[in-house]
Design an enzyme around this catalytic site. Structure first.
Site, mmCIF file in Angstrom:
data_model
loop_
_atom_site.group_PDB
_atom_site.id
_atom_site.type_symbol
_atom_site.label_atom_id
_atom_site.label_comp_id
_atom_site.label_asym_id
_atom_site.label_seq_id
_atom_site.Cartn_x
_atom_site.Cartn_y
_atom_site.Cartn_z
ATOM 1 N N ARG A 17 13.136 -10.603 -12.308
ATOM 2 C CA ARG A 17 12.727 -9.668 -11.031
ATOM 3 C C ARG A 17 13.678 -8.695 -10.982
ATOM 4 O O ARG A 17 13.820 -8.374 -9.976
ATOM 5 C CB ARG A 17 12.192 -10.414 -9.798
ATOM 6 C CG ARG A 17 11.139 -11.200 -9.926
ATOM 7 C CD ARG A 17 10.822 -11.845 -8.809
ATOM 8 N NE ARG A 17 11.592 -12.966 -8.534
ATOM 9 C CZ ARG A 17 12.158 -13.407 -7.171
ATOM 10 N NH1 ARG A 17 11.072 -12.759 -6.262
ATOM 11 N NH2 ARG A 17 12.700 -14.304 -6.992
ATOM 12 N N LEU A 19 13.649 -5.556 -12.006
ATOM 13 C CA LEU A 19 13.242 -4.205 -11.227
ATOM 14 C C LEU A 19 12.940 -4.182 -9.862
ATOM 15 O O LEU A 19 13.147 -3.402 -9.241
ATOM 16 C CB LEU A 19 11.741 -3.951 -12.213
ATOM 17 C CG LEU A 19 11.312 -2.673 -11.902
ATOM 18 C CD1 LEU A 19 12.028 -1.378 -11.939
ATOM 19 C CD2 LEU A 19 9.887 -2.547 -12.663
ATOM 20 N N LYS A 20 12.218 -5.613 -9.513
ATOM 21 C CA LYS A 20 12.056 -5.526 -7.899
ATOM 22 C C LYS A 20 13.251 -5.305 -7.239
ATOM 23 O O LYS A 20 13.268 -4.539 -6.317
ATOM 24 C CB LYS A 20 11.537 -7.123 -7.765
ATOM 25 C CG LYS A 20 11.438 -7.352 -6.307
ATOM 26 C CD LYS A 20 11.173 -8.833 -6.260
ATOM 27 C CE LYS A 20 11.240 -9.149 -4.785
ATOM 28 N NZ LYS A 20 10.186 -8.776 -3.837
ATOM 29 N N ILE A 430 -7.826 -15.284 13.599
ATOM 30 C CA ILE A 430 -8.246 -15.632 12.408
ATOM 31 C C ILE A 430 -7.319 -16.957 12.030
ATOM 32 O O ILE A 430 -7.528 -17.806 11.014
ATOM 33 C CB ILE A 430 -8.126 -14.679 11.223
ATOM 34 C CG1 ILE A 430 -9.026 -13.633 11.810
ATOM 35 C CG2 ILE A 430 -8.454 -15.131 10.019
ATOM 36 C CD1 ILE A 430 -10.573 -13.962 12.085
ATOM 37 N N GLU A 604 -13.719 -11.260 -4.635
ATOM 38 C CA GLU A 604 -12.819 -10.975 -5.743
ATOM 39 C C GLU A 604 -13.196 -11.940 -7.034
ATOM 40 O O GLU A 604 -12.794 -11.421 -8.009
ATOM 41 C CB GLU A 604 -11.457 -10.733 -5.494
ATOM 42 C CG GLU A 604 -10.743 -12.261 -5.080
ATOM 43 C CD GLU A 604 -9.342 -11.747 -4.546
ATOM 44 O OE1 GLU A 604 -9.146 -11.104 -3.602
ATOM 45 O OE2 GLU A 604 -8.459 -12.394 -5.165
ATOM 46 N N HIS A 693 -4.090 -4.365 9.698
ATOM 47 C CA HIS A 693 -3.101 -4.037 8.600
ATOM 48 C C HIS A 693 -2.199 -2.741 9.170
ATOM 49 O O HIS A 693 -1.432 -2.511 8.272
ATOM 50 C CB HIS A 693 -3.900 -3.563 7.360
ATOM 51 C CG HIS A 693 -5.045 -4.793 7.123
ATOM 52 N ND1 HIS A 693 -6.106 -4.845 7.298
ATOM 53 C CD2 HIS A 693 -4.658 -5.828 6.210
ATOM 54 C CE1 HIS A 693 -6.703 -6.072 6.918
ATOM 55 N NE2 HIS A 693 -6.126 -6.316 6.119
HETATM 56 N N1 GLN Z 1 -6.059 -18.252 8.252
HETATM 57 C C1 GLN Z 1 -5.444 -17.324 7.404
HETATM 58 C C2 GLN Z 1 -4.397 -16.660 8.330
HETATM 59 O O1 GLN Z 1 -5.129 -16.059 9.332
HETATM 60 C C3 GLN Z 1 -6.394 -16.324 6.792
HETATM 61 C C4 GLN Z 1 -5.898 -15.380 5.844
HETATM 62 C C5 GLN Z 1 -6.590 -14.772 4.967
HETATM 63 O O2 GLN Z 1 -7.883 -13.999 5.163
HETATM 64 N N2 GLN Z 1 -6.083 -14.051 3.912
HETATM 65 O O3 GLN Z 1 -3.595 -16.010 7.694
HETATM 66 ZN ZN ZN Z 2 -8.620 -12.230 6.104
#
Ligand code: GLN
Ligand code: ZN
Length: 755
Positions: A17, A19-20, A430, A604, A693
């Site tokens: 790695r 280059l990284k 989540i 995906e 994000h």
């Molecule tokens: N449960 C995971 C988290 O909260 C879900 C991650 C994801 O959706 N890529 O990080």
């Molecule tokens: Zn997610």
């Protein structure tokens, strides 16, 4: 006569790695641009010689990139978005486009077809002046020349470029066709002025994606024009990841020199070979995306059948796609049970050369003959090995009778509502909370043996305690433990399951300087012991509120790994589904009332060609249902998916029949929810109400508005309120106020009574 060999691209990130490291050191100001350029030219040189010394005839230049080849193509076409134009320095501008700077946000990034490589999405607009900047191409070409290599040049083609670009005002990017094509023409004219013949490999993978009549017309126009410019520039058009028969039949009637096709992921390519019309065929027969040794005998058989339609002397042996998608070489892998079956980029190059020799009936050296014998043995051994095949797993799979939950949603939800006793608009997250430096260090130290298991566990407990206390304090309804014990949602489970292997140096570029080390899913999957009970139960013991258990689903575990290719992916995924179902049974027995099965990779993993979609949907849904089949009526199953385009797959989502689905909607407003309403989706939904994000903390007002919008589309009793993804990449300083505001916003709505 020697049969020729060709490589589309080499893993540019480097064996270690390099280059990284060079990029990151440059970005943080620790080294100069000269240092970075020096590392880059050393790497290019090493990679070219590596291929040359092993006997590759067509070696690429311009497959190297400081960040990404789509971005390079945008630069080649002078498609520089307005906000970067003020930056005078070329390198500075390039990295600003890729990563943003204080003044301008980065260009968007998205996945390259169904790989885990991300490209920069070119931004087009009316006021762009497309014109040729061939400096990178020419300088790489000359660089190779100086070390005695006559390289072919790789570029991304005009149609793939346009299709994968976006117009800032949402216009169809093909409207730029007539302005972009002349730049490619100009490039070819420039190349034709070089001293010798030049081979130009133009990548047009977009043609594996069910091309439209209009796209095919443009293809014809483009390559009729480009291939007529100069006899000195031999054009090879390449596609990969699927068949491209529609395009082949068109290209065959232009003056291109060769056509490169993927016979690994696009077996059907064989159907269009009769049309080839004397063109060279670059036959991608060594898998460029997976990491298993090639079955040489099988490949020779395939090539023999190809040679029924294409003269042998017109066939050039190659990998199915660029080797960018596999690690560098198995040489730096530690010994393991499965190493003998692995083949990374370096080994694949040897395979290509050997296959070419065998195919052409050239005399082989003693070593080469040994290699072939050894290959036969290895392939045979792999079929029957007890390392790979576990009859207990296979027997179990054959005898499974319970394939889904017993009760229908309408009944389940009533029982769950009563048991969970949640307010309207229940709030949750989540799963992950910030992965702090301390928590990463804790896991690392355990791995290195610097701390004891007890010290590690105490650290994890402290983190969970804090997470629970915080969630209680702000008044979330359904809590999570925060996932501090997980570095990655696939690796964590893979490490505890039989059938997964973790490489020591199997790095693959994901984007820019970021690399991932996908697990190798090599054998039948079994679960020696429960994987999540300990931490989820611990977390539950710390609160009277409901603690949600977190698992990764059968499609995601599959899709983010290198997967065995001796049985269908559907079957591998089914094996995973069974171990997940066992885990759910255990969580449930431990008193966990809500279990989330994450499937961020569900979309995906869709096949590229429409003709394969229904088959994928069938097994993916089946396996999800099998994974949750052990959940009793009163256990609530959640799933989470990280994207915001559900229109095409809404019926599949419906068929999965999760009690609750949390999704990413924050960036698309409530537009996407409409499809759920339109089809009369019954189950509960948690549309992410803010974008995790970004570090920005949304205000209470903003979140209240957002929730009000949701209520306009869907009945309030169907809705959950949550962020749009896990919080692991954020900092506590952002997470705390954001979640507080989220809970306050919900409180406002609950109290306002307009529900
Ligand atoms: N449960 C995971 C988290 O909260 C879900 C991650 C994801 O959706 N890529 O990080
Ligand atoms: Zn997610």
């Amino acid at each position: 006569m020697t049969c020729k060999t060709l490589i589309t691209g080499f893993p540019r990130i480097g064996e270690h790695r390099e280059l990284k490291k060079a990029l990151e050191s440059y970005w943080t100001g620790k080294s100069s641009i000269e240092d970075l350029q020096k590392t880059a030219s050393e790497l290019k040189k090493k990679h070219w010689l590596y291929q040359k010394n092993r006997g590759i005839n067509f070696i690429s230049c311009n497959d190297f990139s400081f960040y990404d080849n789509m971005l390079d193509t945008a630069v080649m076409l002078n498609a520089i978005p307005e906000r970067f134009k003020k930056i005078d320095d070329n390198i500075e501008r390039y990295f600003a486009m890729a990563r943003g700077n204080d003044l301008a946000v980065a260009m968007e990034m998205t996945k390259w077809f169904n790989t885990n490589y991300h490209y920069i999405v070119p931004e087009l607009s009316e006021n762009l002046q497309f014109n040729l900047d061939s400096s990178k191409i020419i300088s790489e070409y000359n660089e190779a020349k100086t070390i005695g290599i006559d390289p072919k040049i790789n570029i991304i083609g005009p149609l793939t470029f346009l299709e994968l670009s976006k117009d800032v005002h949402g216009k169809d990017c093909y409207s730029y066709f007539n302005r972009v094509l002349p730049v490619y023409e100009q490039l070819i004219k420039e190349l034709s002025a070089l001293n010798s013949n030049v081979y130009l490999q133009i990548e047009e993978p977009i043609f594996v994606k069910d091309p439209t009549v209009e796209q095919l017309e443009l293809l014809k126009k483009a390559y009729t024009a480009l291939s007529a410019i100069s006899d000195k520039v031999k054009i090879i058009v390449s596609t990969y990841f699927e068949h491209s028969n529609e395009a082949t039949s068109i290209l065959a009637n232009t003056s291109v020199w060769g056509i490169a096709l993927d016979f690994v992921s696009g077996r059907k390519n064989i159907e269009a070979l009769k049309l080839l019309n004397g063109k060279k065929l670059i036959a991608g027969v060594v898998d460029g995306r997976n990491i298993w040794i090639n079955d040489i005998q099988r490949t020779i058989n395939l090539l023999n059948s190809i040679s029924n339609d294409v003269p042998r002397e017109d066939i050039i042996i190659s990998t199915s796609c660029s080797l960018l998608h596999v690690p560098y070489s198995i040489e730096s892998e530690k010994e393991s049970d499965i190493k003998k079956w692995l083949s990374f980029a370096g080994e694949k190059i040897n395979e290509v050369v050997l296959i070419a020799k065998v195919f052409q009936g050239e005399p082989l050296s003693v070593m080469e003959n040994d290699h072939i014998d050894n290959n036969k043995f290895r392939i045979q051994e792999k079929k029957t090995s007890s390392i790979i095949n576990n009859s207990a797993v296979q027997d179990l799979l054959r005898t499974i009778v319970k394939l889904e939950r017993d009760e229908v949603y309408e009944d389940r939800i009533l029982v769950q509502k009563e048991r969970l006793d949640l307010p309207i608009l229940p709030t949750t997250t989540i799963g992950s909370f910030p992965q702090t430096k301390e928590i990463r260090k804790l896991r690392r130290d355990l791995k290195k043996g610097i701390i004891s298991k007890e010290q590690y566990e105490n650290g994890i407990k402290r983190y969970i305690d804090d997470c629970v206390a915080f969630q209680e304090e702000i008044g979330l309804d359904v809590l999570v433990h925060g996932e501090p014990e997980r570095n990655d949602m696939v690796e964590y489970f893979g490490e505890m399951l039989n059938g997964f292997h973790f490489t020591s140096n199997g790095w693959v570029q994901s984007y820019g300087s970021r690399c991932v080390k996908p697990p190798v899913l090599y054998g039948d999957i079994s679960r020696p012991e429960p994987m999540t009970i300990k931490w989820i139960s611990y977390a539950q013991s710390k609160t009277n509120k409901t603690m949600k258990g977190m698992l990764t689903g059968p499609v995601t575990l599959l899709n983010w790994s290198f997967v065995r290719d001796d049985i269908p992916r559907s079957e591998v995924s089914r094996q995973i589904a069974v171990v997940i179902s066992n885990e759910i049974a255990d969580l449930q027995a431990a008193g966990i009332k809500i279990i989330q099965v994450d499937e961020p990779a569900f979309k995906e993993a869709y096949p590229i060609r429409k003709e394969n979609i229904s088959e994928y949907e069938r097994w993916a849904v089946e396996n999800f249902k099998l994974a949750v089949s052990t959940a009793k009526e009163e256990t609530q199953i959640h799933t989470h998916m990280c994207y915001s385009e559900f229109n095409d797959i809404i019926h599949t989502i419906e068929a999965m029949d999760a009690d609750v689905i949390t999704i990413e909607t924050a960036r698309s407003g409530n537009e996407l929810l409409k499809i759920f309403k339109e089809i009369g989706y019954k189950n509960e939904i948690g549309p992410g109400i803010y974008d995790i994000h970004s570090p920005r903390v949304p205000s209470v007002e903003e979140l209240t508005d957002q929730i009000s919008c949701l209520i306009e589309v869907l009945p309030i009793k169907q809705l959950w309120i949550n962020p749009d993804c896990g919080l692991k990449t954020r900092r506590w300083e952002e997470v705390k106020p954001a979640l507080k505001n989220m809970v306050k916003a919900v409180k406002n709505i609950r109290e306002s009574g307009d529900n």
